[in-house]
Design an enzyme around this catalytic site. Structure first.
Site, PDB file in Angstrom:
ATOM      1  N   TYR A 127       0.855  -1.201   0.000  1.00  0.00           N
ATOM      2  CA  TYR A 127       0.000   0.000   0.000  1.00  0.00           C
ATOM      3  C   TYR A 127       0.885   1.242   0.000  1.00  0.00           C
ATOM      4  O   TYR A 127       1.917   1.275   0.667  1.00  0.00           O
ATOM      5  CB  TYR A 127      -0.878   0.034   1.254  1.00  0.00           C
ATOM      6  CG  TYR A 127      -2.076  -0.862   1.188  1.00  0.00           C
ATOM      7  CD1 TYR A 127      -3.214  -0.480   0.478  1.00  0.00           C
ATOM      8  CD2 TYR A 127      -2.077  -2.098   1.830  1.00  0.00           C
ATOM      9  CE1 TYR A 127      -4.319  -1.304   0.422  1.00  0.00           C
ATOM     10  CE2 TYR A 127      -3.189  -2.926   1.784  1.00  0.00           C
ATOM     11  CZ  TYR A 127      -4.304  -2.521   1.075  1.00  0.00           C
ATOM     12  OH  TYR A 127      -5.391  -3.341   1.023  1.00  0.00           O
ATOM     13  N   GLU A 128       0.461   2.248  -0.755  1.00  0.00           N
ATOM     14  CA  GLU A 128       1.256   3.474  -0.821  1.00  0.00           C
ATOM     15  C   GLU A 128       0.478   4.717  -0.400  1.00  0.00           C
ATOM     16  O   GLU A 128       1.051   5.785  -0.246  1.00  0.00           O
ATOM     17  CB  GLU A 128       1.844   3.631  -2.235  1.00  0.00           C
ATOM     18  CG  GLU A 128       2.596   2.359  -2.638  1.00  0.00           C
ATOM     19  CD  GLU A 128       3.559   2.516  -3.795  1.00  0.00           C
ATOM     20  OE1 GLU A 128       3.580   3.588  -4.426  1.00  0.00           O
ATOM     21  OE2 GLU A 128       4.295   1.546  -4.068  1.00  0.00           O
ATOM     22  N   HIS A 129      -0.855   4.572  -0.234  1.00  0.00           N
ATOM     23  CA  HIS A 129      -1.694   5.715   0.178  1.00  0.00           C
ATOM     24  C   HIS A 129      -2.646   5.231   1.264  1.00  0.00           C
ATOM     25  O   HIS A 129      -3.087   4.085   1.233  1.00  0.00           O
ATOM     26  CB  HIS A 129      -2.471   6.261  -1.021  1.00  0.00           C
ATOM     27  CG  HIS A 129      -1.615   6.430  -2.241  1.00  0.00           C
ATOM     28  ND1 HIS A 129      -0.692   7.446  -2.367  1.00  0.00           N
ATOM     29  CD2 HIS A 129      -1.504   5.676  -3.361  1.00  0.00           C
ATOM     30  CE1 HIS A 129      -0.060   7.311  -3.520  1.00  0.00           C
ATOM     31  NE2 HIS A 129      -0.531   6.247  -4.149  1.00  0.00           N
TER      32      HIS A 129
END
Ligand SMILES: *[C@@H]1O[C@H](CO)[C@@H](O)[C@H](O)[C@H]1NC(C)=O
Length: 306
Positions: free
Chosen positions: A157-159
């Protein structure tokens, strides 16, 4: 008197050696090569990618996402109900089986999350509650893992629409369950140098580091034209952030940043190897490397295999 002096000096010398000799460096190098595959619908298959039989090779299917798939409405979060978003035409369960019967040294993982979905919309980690997210994730991830004969999970996950502690609890409990129950045998996290992402992954590491085998640090998310000494500094910084972890080095073949193979990536790897700190190399991504015939994948594996 002379004899006495000799004995004393011998004893002192022994004590000195015992106290101050540096402990021999335990070489922690490994022959792990990992590559993300399937995110860009470019038709890449497992058999396109060169595999050196003298390394441990992980394909990482990209991505499974807890978002809806509907052509009529924009994708929206499903609270842990993961679906497969990689190129299932070319990367299906029987491709995985046949790959694993051909190569004893290959394992296959899937990555959860990723940067974007559909028309470049950001993918957010959006649990409703910890318990409900974990329950749904255990169910859907176990189902996909069994169907695709997977060995590992990567968290990418990046956000985030949740705080760091919620992220750590959700992901930590999921990974703990999956490993405890033998659904998968290894887990990694994939993070990058980012003010919003790092606190989430550091919280996960602090609380659940014991269930995480590898840190896929995205060194290609640093600035373009990173040089060798900067790269080695970044490596040390991240190794101390994820203390005790196996921080893997990486490059991108999609034109992203960091230290590129052209600018000395492999020289930096040899430096780390010499110091016993090369825990493995990963690449983003097979989809992008196809156009160049995977030349840097070959070089990476040769370096690791030696
Ligand atoms: C690497 O880049 C940094 C920052 O731009 C610079 O200060 C340093 O001199 C460079 N090192 C080499 C060996 O080029």
């Amino acid at each position: 008197m002379d004899l006495c002096m000799l004995v004393v000096s011998l004893i002192l010398e022994i004590i000195f050696i015992a106290l101050f000799s540096s402990h021999p460096v335990v070489a922690a190098n490994s022959k792990l090569f990992r590559e993300y595959i399937g995110a860009e619908d470019k038709g890449v298959t497992f058999s396109d990618v060169p595999i050196n039989e003298d390394v441990d090779f992980h394909f990482i299917l990209s991505f499974a996402i807890d978002y809806t798939t509907s052509s009529s409405s924009p994708p929206s979060p499903t609270n842990g109900d993961f679906r497969v978003y990689w190129d299932t035409q070319n990367l299906n369960p029987s491709h995985v089986s046949s790959l694993k019967t051909h190569y004893w040294n290959v394992k296959v993982a899937m990555s959860l999350g990723g940067d974007t979905i559909a028309n470049n919309e950001k993918v957010y980690f959006s649990p409703k509650t910890i318990n409900s997210w974990v329950r749904n994730a255990i169910h859907s991830v176990t189902d996909i893992s069994r169907r695709y004969h997977l060995d590992g999970i990567d968290i990418d996950y990046e956000h985030f629409h949740a705080d760091a502690d919620t992220f750590a609890e959700c992901i930590g409990r999921l990974l703990f369950f999956l490993k405890q129950n033998g659904v998968v045998s290894f887990a990694s996290l994939a993070t990058y140098n980012d003010d919003s992402a790092q606190p989430h992954y550091l919280a996960l590491w602090r609380k659940y580091g014991h269930v995480i085998d590898y840190v896929n640090f995205q060194f290609y998310a640093y600035e373009k034209c990173t040089n060798i000494s900067q790269f080695l500094k970044y490596f040390d910084e991240q190794s101390s952030n994820y203390r005790g972890g196996k921080v893997l080095v990486s490059f991108g073949t999609d034109g992203s940043g960091g230290l590129s193979p052209e600018n000395g990536f492999f020289m930096a790897c040899r430096r780390l190897k010499h110091q016993g700190k090369l825990h493995g190399i990963f690449v983003w991504s097979a989809d992008d490397s196809m156009k160049d015939g995977f030349r840097y994948e070959k070089l990476s594996q040769t370096l690791l295999a030696k």
